[in-house]
Write a protein that holds these residues in place. Structure first.
Motif, PDB file in Angstrom:
ATOM      1  N   HIS A 123       0.852  -1.195   0.000  1.00  0.00           N
ATOM      2  CA  HIS A 123       0.000   0.000   0.000  1.00  0.00           C
ATOM      3  C   HIS A 123       0.886   1.243   0.000  1.00  0.00           C
ATOM      4  N   LYS A 124       1.559   1.423  -1.117  1.00  0.00           N
ATOM      5  CA  LYS A 124       2.492   2.529  -1.314  1.00  0.00           C
ATOM      6  C   LYS A 124       2.110   3.256  -2.604  1.00  0.00           C
ATOM      7  N   PRO A 125       2.573   4.514  -2.758  1.00  0.00           N
ATOM      8  CA  PRO A 125       2.209   5.283  -3.967  1.00  0.00           C
ATOM      9  C   PRO A 125       2.488   4.561  -5.274  1.00  0.00           C
ATOM     10  N   MET A 126       3.652   3.931  -5.388  1.00  0.00           N
ATOM     11  CA  MET A 126       4.015   3.261  -6.637  1.00  0.00           C
ATOM     12  C   MET A 126       3.014   2.168  -6.990  1.00  0.00           C
ATOM     13  N   TYR A 127       2.588   1.394  -6.007  1.00  0.00           N
ATOM     14  CA  TYR A 127       1.678   0.280  -6.274  1.00  0.00           C
ATOM     15  C   TYR A 127       0.227   0.753  -6.416  1.00  0.00           C
ATOM     16  N   LEU A 128      -0.108   1.862  -5.769  1.00  0.00           N
ATOM     17  CA  LEU A 128      -1.429   2.441  -5.993  1.00  0.00           C
ATOM     18  C   LEU A 128      -1.547   2.948  -7.436  1.00  0.00           C
ATOM     19  N   LEU A 129      -0.472   3.535  -7.934  1.00  0.00           N
ATOM     20  CA  LEU A 129      -0.454   3.958  -9.333  1.00  0.00           C
ATOM     21  C   LEU A 129      -0.550   2.761 -10.273  1.00  0.00           C
ATOM     22  N   LEU A 130       0.095   1.677  -9.871  1.00  0.00           N
ATOM     23  CA  LEU A 130       0.022   0.465 -10.673  1.00  0.00           C
ATOM     24  C   LEU A 130      -1.409  -0.082 -10.717  1.00  0.00           C
ATOM     25  N   CYS A 131      -2.128   0.055  -9.603  1.00  0.00           N
ATOM     26  CA  CYS A 131      -3.545  -0.352  -9.584  1.00  0.00           C
ATOM     27  C   CYS A 131      -4.384   0.532 -10.505  1.00  0.00           C
ATOM     28  N   MET A 132      -4.104   1.839 -10.497  1.00  0.00           N
ATOM     29  CA  MET A 132      -4.814   2.739 -11.410  1.00  0.00           C
ATOM     30  C   MET A 132      -4.555   2.349 -12.859  1.00  0.00           C
ATOM     31  N   LEU A 133      -3.304   2.014 -13.161  1.00  0.00           N
ATOM     32  CA  LEU A 133      -2.963   1.593 -14.517  1.00  0.00           C
ATOM     33  C   LEU A 133      -3.698   0.304 -14.877  1.00  0.00           C
ATOM     34  N   ALA A 134      -3.783  -0.623 -13.932  1.00  0.00           N
ATOM     35  CA  ALA A 134      -4.484  -1.888 -14.171  1.00  0.00           C
ATOM     36  C   ALA A 134      -5.969  -1.645 -14.441  1.00  0.00           C
ATOM     37  N   LEU A 135      -6.584  -0.736 -13.685  1.00  0.00           N
ATOM     38  CA  LEU A 135      -8.005  -0.432 -13.887  1.00  0.00           C
ATOM     39  C   LEU A 135      -8.250   0.184 -15.261  1.00  0.00           C
TER      40      LEU A 135
ATOM     41  N   LEU B 293      15.036  11.513  -0.390  1.00  0.00           N
ATOM     42  CA  LEU B 293      14.804  11.789   1.026  1.00  0.00           C
ATOM     43  C   LEU B 293      13.451  12.463   1.265  1.00  0.00           C
ATOM     44  N   ARG B 294      12.910  13.105   0.248  1.00  0.00           N
ATOM     45  CA  ARG B 294      11.621  13.794   0.381  1.00  0.00           C
ATOM     46  C   ARG B 294      10.476  12.989  -0.221  1.00  0.00           C
ATOM     47  N   TYR B 295      10.775  11.800  -0.731  1.00  0.00           N
ATOM     48  CA  TYR B 295       9.764  11.007  -1.431  1.00  0.00           C
ATOM     49  C   TYR B 295       8.540  10.742  -0.561  1.00  0.00           C
ATOM     50  N   ALA B 296       8.786  10.330   0.679  1.00  0.00           N
ATOM     51  CA  ALA B 296       7.672   9.953   1.567  1.00  0.00           C
ATOM     52  C   ALA B 296       6.778  11.135   1.905  1.00  0.00           C
ATOM     53  N   THR B 297       7.338  12.339   1.886  1.00  0.00           N
ATOM     54  CA  THR B 297       6.519  13.517   2.209  1.00  0.00           C
ATOM     55  C   THR B 297       5.848  14.106   0.971  1.00  0.00           C
ATOM     56  N   ILE B 298       6.499  13.987  -0.194  1.00  0.00           N
ATOM     57  CA  ILE B 298       5.920  14.544  -1.426  1.00  0.00           C
ATOM     58  C   ILE B 298       4.804  13.655  -1.952  1.00  0.00           C
ATOM     59  N   LEU B 299       5.063  12.350  -2.024  1.00  0.00           N
ATOM     60  CA  LEU B 299       4.091  11.418  -2.593  1.00  0.00           C
ATOM     61  C   LEU B 299       3.531  10.514  -1.498  1.00  0.00           C
ATOM     62  N   THR B 300       2.457  10.972  -0.903  1.00  0.00           N
ATOM     63  CA  THR B 300       1.740  10.160   0.071  1.00  0.00           C
ATOM     64  C   THR B 300       0.577   9.453  -0.626  1.00  0.00           C
ATOM     65  N   ASN B 301       0.000   8.473   0.046  1.00  0.00           N
ATOM     66  CA  ASN B 301      -1.142   7.767  -0.532  1.00  0.00           C
ATOM     67  C   ASN B 301      -2.316   8.712  -0.778  1.00  0.00           C
ATOM     68  N   GLU B 302      -2.518   9.658   0.142  1.00  0.00           N
ATOM     69  CA  GLU B 302      -3.608  10.611  -0.012  1.00  0.00           C
ATOM     70  C   GLU B 302      -3.394  11.505  -1.235  1.00  0.00           C
ATOM     71  N   ARG B 303      -2.143  11.904  -1.446  1.00  0.00           N
ATOM     72  CA  ARG B 303      -1.856  12.762  -2.601  1.00  0.00           C
ATOM     73  C   ARG B 303      -2.032  11.997  -3.911  1.00  0.00           C
ATOM     74  N   ILE B 304      -1.662  10.740  -3.915  1.00  0.00           N
ATOM     75  CA  ILE B 304      -1.857   9.912  -5.111  1.00  0.00           C
ATOM     76  C   ILE B 304      -3.346   9.780  -5.414  1.00  0.00           C
ATOM     77  N   ALA B 305      -4.158   9.606  -4.358  1.00  0.00           N
ATOM     78  CA  ALA B 305      -5.607   9.510  -4.557  1.00  0.00           C
ATOM     79  C   ALA B 305      -6.162  10.804  -5.148  1.00  0.00           C
ATOM     80  N   LYS B 306      -5.666  11.947  -4.682  1.00  0.00           N
ATOM     81  CA  LYS B 306      -6.115  13.231  -5.216  1.00  0.00           C
ATOM     82  C   LYS B 306      -5.692  13.398  -6.678  1.00  0.00           C
ATOM     83  N   LEU B 307      -4.467  12.981  -6.992  1.00  0.00           N
ATOM     84  CA  LEU B 307      -4.006  13.061  -8.378  1.00  0.00           C
ATOM     85  C   LEU B 307      -4.845  12.160  -9.280  1.00  0.00           C
ATOM     86  N   GLY B 308      -5.215  10.999  -8.757  1.00  0.00           N
ATOM     87  CA  GLY B 308      -6.085  10.101  -9.520  1.00  0.00           C
ATOM     88  C   GLY B 308      -7.446  10.724  -9.779  1.00  0.00           C
TER      89      GLY B 308
END
Length: 312
Positions: free
Chosen positions: A58-70, A132-147
């Motif tokens: 349950h990380k941004p990269m895999y959430l994006l992968l789920c969006m791609l799969a859908l 070093l800023r990855y975890a703060t820039i790309l959170t699961n909530e932010r990925i959901a908003k981008l989606g």
């Protein structure tokens, strides 16, 4: 399959001809169609299942992968079942509302798919250029908003297509030489001025897809520059390896889409069945390849998929 002649007889409906010129080979064509479609569905649903079940994914990269799969499931499912009905049962009829709905859905999902690829490129840019800023820039909530933003953008860009088509009368000849309601094929059925329809379709293809490609190219250009600045040459292959998966996915999708779009509008010298086959490949090849590419190249996902398949 001549005995299964269930072609729609409603004069207000469209007739999808499938792949003109290759009618005798429909049964053979349906074999790779159905095979690639089933492999794509199984692969993408496996990705959704594994990511959904595994908390560690349950990380941004895999959430994006789920969006791609859908989006891959949506793209292939919007075309292949109807095409198989034409190939197997000669069910060529489709209502006007059904045709316009398919046109909207196809383009909306395609625009959404393009936006997901852009977001994935940005994800890799942040992971390599600002780890070093990855975890703060790309959170699961932010990925959901981008989606959500990508979904709204897709709807806003695709909605004018069926609306513009519905404003003008269709000609008496409602035979579409295609196996799905491709926008330009439906535009050619209009009896009025089609300048606005043609222009909007072309602008949408180049502005949306062109802009997305520019953003992807910019992201990878910055990634390559950052990699070249790394002093340790041993780190170069490792950094590049994190991008090769996304590059492979992007190339298979974009090349087929651009070829299909350009040949539909400017490839008058190309045989019609070549147009249609390449257009169909866009709905078959990327949805089938994407889960395989990620399953092979992403170690964490590969291990989790192996865990469930071996358990079964």
């Amino acid at each position: 399959m001549a005995s299964f002649n269930f072609t729609h007889s409603d004069p207000s409906a469209f007739i999808l001809m499938g792949i003109p010129g290759l009618e005798d080979a429909y049964m053979w064509i349906s074999i790779p169609f159905s095979t690639l479609y089933i492999i794509g569905l199984l692969g993408n649903f496996m990705v959704l299942f594994v990511v959904g079940k595994e908390q560690t994914l349950h990380k941004p990269m895999y959430l994006l992968l789920c969006m791609l799969a859908l989006t891959d499931i949506g793209i292939s499912t919007s075309v292949v079942p109807k095409a198989l009905c034409i190939f197997w049962f000669n069910l060529k009829g489709i209502t006007v509302s059904g045709c316009l709905t398919q046109t909207f859905f196809l383009h909306a999902v395609s625009v959404m798919h393009s936006a997901v690829l852009v977001t994935m490129a940005f994800d890799r840019y942040v992971a390599i250029c600002s780890p070093l800023r990855y975890a703060t820039i790309l959170t699961n909530e932010r990925i959901a908003k981008l989606g959500l933003v990508a979904l709204v953008r897709a709807i806003l860009f695709a909605l004018p297509l069926p609306l513009l088509l519905s404003r003008q009368p269709f000609c008496a000849n409602r035979i579409i030489p295609h196996n799905y309601c491709e926008h330009m094929a439906v535009v050619k059925m209009l009896c009025g001025d089609i300048t606005v329809n043609r222009t909007y379709g072309l602008v949408m293809a180049f502005v949306v897809i062109g802009l997305d490609l520019m953003l992807v190219a910019l992201s990878y250009g910055l990634i390559i520059r950052a990699i070249l600045r790394i002093s340790s040459k041993k780190a170069h292959p490792k950094a590049l390896n994190t991008c090769t998966t996304h590059i492979c996915v992007m190339l298979t999708s974009c090349i087929l889409f651009l070829f299909s779009t350009l040949t539909q509008r400017f490839g008058q010298g190309i045989a019609p069945h070549i147009h249609i086959i390449f257009a169909d490949l866009f709905f078959l090849i990327p949805p089938m390849l994407n889960p395989i590419i990620y399953g092979v190249k992403t170690k964490e996902l590969r291990e989790k998929v192996g865990k469930y398949t071996c358990k079964r």
